[in-house]
Scaffold this motif. Structure first.
Motif, PDB file in Angstrom:
ATOM      1  N   GLY A 115       2.118   0.870   5.171  1.00 13.38           N
ATOM      2  CA  GLY A 115       0.930   0.720   4.316  1.00 13.38           C
ATOM      3  C   GLY A 115      -0.321   1.220   5.016  1.00 13.38           C
ATOM      4  O   GLY A 115      -1.179   1.878   4.406  1.00 13.38           O
ATOM      5  N   THR A 121       0.920   7.160  -3.545  1.00 14.10           N
ATOM      6  CA  THR A 121       1.086   5.777  -3.066  1.00 14.10           C
ATOM      7  C   THR A 121       0.041   4.874  -3.710  1.00 14.10           C
ATOM      8  O   THR A 121      -0.963   5.354  -4.250  1.00 14.10           O
ATOM      9  CB  THR A 121       0.893   5.697  -1.535  1.00 14.10           C
ATOM     10  N   LEU A 171       0.806  -1.232   0.000  1.00 11.83           N
ATOM     11  CA  LEU A 171       0.000   0.000   0.000  1.00 11.83           C
ATOM     12  C   LEU A 171       0.831   1.270   0.000  1.00 11.83           C
ATOM     13  O   LEU A 171       0.421   2.300  -0.530  1.00 11.83           O
ATOM     14  CB  LEU A 171      -0.925   0.020   1.223  1.00 11.83           C
TER      15      LEU A 171
END
Ligand SMILES: C[S@@+](CC[C@H](N)C(=O)[O-])C[C@H]1O[C@@H](n2cnc3c(N)ncnc32)[C@H](O)[C@@H]1O
Ligand code: SF4
Length: 333
Positions: free
Chosen positions: A149, A109, A100
């Motif tokens: 993440g 991201t 992630l």
């Protein structure tokens, strides 16, 4: 779509890969996994057609899962195209969180890109806050990446983020309180899941089983009695509570011990190799890839969906010495 027991089926869980970058003890067989060959995996085009057909029959929520769905190339492009199906109102993704925080474009991201692609809710697996225990459970030293993440997911502004913790006696019962604190500090919903017999791994032994009731007792010994939140439901079988004195919610998914577990089931599963499964805890599965690739019309495929729904069992088989015909990783949790 309604089954014989009055369940309205509105939720399709779509697995897009049997591959994974982790090796969780409870999900994968211990012997080396052989991945399915590419030709036996539904193309995104084929999967989208099946989602569209499901949507025409009343599916309004899709959750993308795997294996690890983000290991499949262009998972993002696929999700964008699900959003184009107007009657799909909600798109979720289940992930181990390891990918992630990765950058997919300068300053963006993977979590940010998923949000922009139309994912509203994320389920992220996190069984422990201890890096070494994490590595022992998942076979990989990715704990730091998962924490990054989770931060990336929070920054991306999803409508809902849930952390999922599989309960394992002897591995993570000392982690329940730290996990409650971790989730509480970040405003995330935490859910504890009873381990289900969906692999062949030795960890799925009775000695490793920790019930949601015991987990709840452990948590209540620290925070006091949890307050039932019967009006709060997500799309699944979790039972939710509020931690006293806080706004924090935690959920328990007791597939093995909750006798009412299946009563509100609204799900159908599509495996990455094109099988429709009416229930996670039943060996029943129906090969829709075959008619799809043989040129079936939309109406024929619709009838296939309806036939599968008509065979949905009243409840899962986990309590009946269930022997999995397929591992969790290849079903899509
Ligand atoms: C199969 S994984 C797929 C998505 C992603 N790779 C992940 O780990 O979240 C989906 C969920 O199933 C859970 N799971 C896997 N094996 C399980 C088992 N034997 N019992 C209960 N939950 C299990 C995982 O913890 C995860 O939350
Ligand atoms: S639970 Fe998720 S991360 Fe773990 S092996 Fe299964 S698919 Fe991979």
């Amino acid at each position: 779509m309604e089954d014989r027991f009055g369940h309205r089926i509105s939720y399709l869980r779509v697995s897009i890969t049997d591959r994974c970058n982790e090796r969780c003890a409870y999900c994968m067989p211990q012997e080396l996994q052989e991945w399915l060959p590419r030709a036996e995996i539904l193309t995104f085009e084929e999967t989208l057609r099946l989602i569209r057909i499901g949507a025409e029959l009343g599916i309004s929520k899709v959750r993308v899962t795997g294996g690890e769905p983000l290991t499949r190339r262009d998972a993002l492009g696929f999700i964008r195209r699900i959003r184009e199906i107007s009657s799909i109102k909600s798109i979720g993704l289940s992930t181990n969180g390891t990918l992630l925080a990765g950058e997919v474009a300068p300053g963006r991201t993977m979590a940010g890109a998923l949000r922009a692609a139309g994912v509203q809710s994320l389920n992220i697996s996190l069984d422990t806050l201890d890096r070494q225990v994490y590595a022992r459970i998942t076979g990989r030293d990715f704990h730091q990446r998962v924490l990054q993440g989770i931060d990336a997911a929070i920054a991306a502004g999803f409508e809902q983020i849930k952390l999922n913790t599989v309960l394992m006696r002897g591995r993570n019962e000392d982690q329940l309180i730290p996990l409650v604190e971790f989730a509480g500090q970040r405003g995330l919903i935490l859910r504890f899941i009873e381990m289900m017999p969906v692999s062949t791994a030795a960890v799925l032994d009775e000695d490793n089983f920790l019930s949601v009731r015991e987990a709840k007792r452990l948590i209540e010994s620290v925070y006091g009695n949890l307050i039932p939140q019967s009006e709060f439901r997500t799309n699944g079988p979790a039972v939710y509570y509020q931690v006293p004195g806080r706004g924090q919610r935690i959920g328990f998914i007791g597939a093995m011990t909750n006798l009412h577990f299946c009563e509100s089931c609204n799900k159908l599963r599509l495996t990455c190799d094109g099988k429709l499964r009416p229930c996670l805890g039943s060996s029943l599965e129906f090969d829709i890839m075959k008619p799809l690739r043989a040129g079936a019309t939309d109406d024929e495929l619709k009838q296939f969906f309806l036939d599968v729904v008509a065979r949905k069992p009243q409840q899962h088989d986990f309590r009946n010495n269930y022997q999995p015909n397929r591992k969790m990783i290849a079903i899509g949790g």
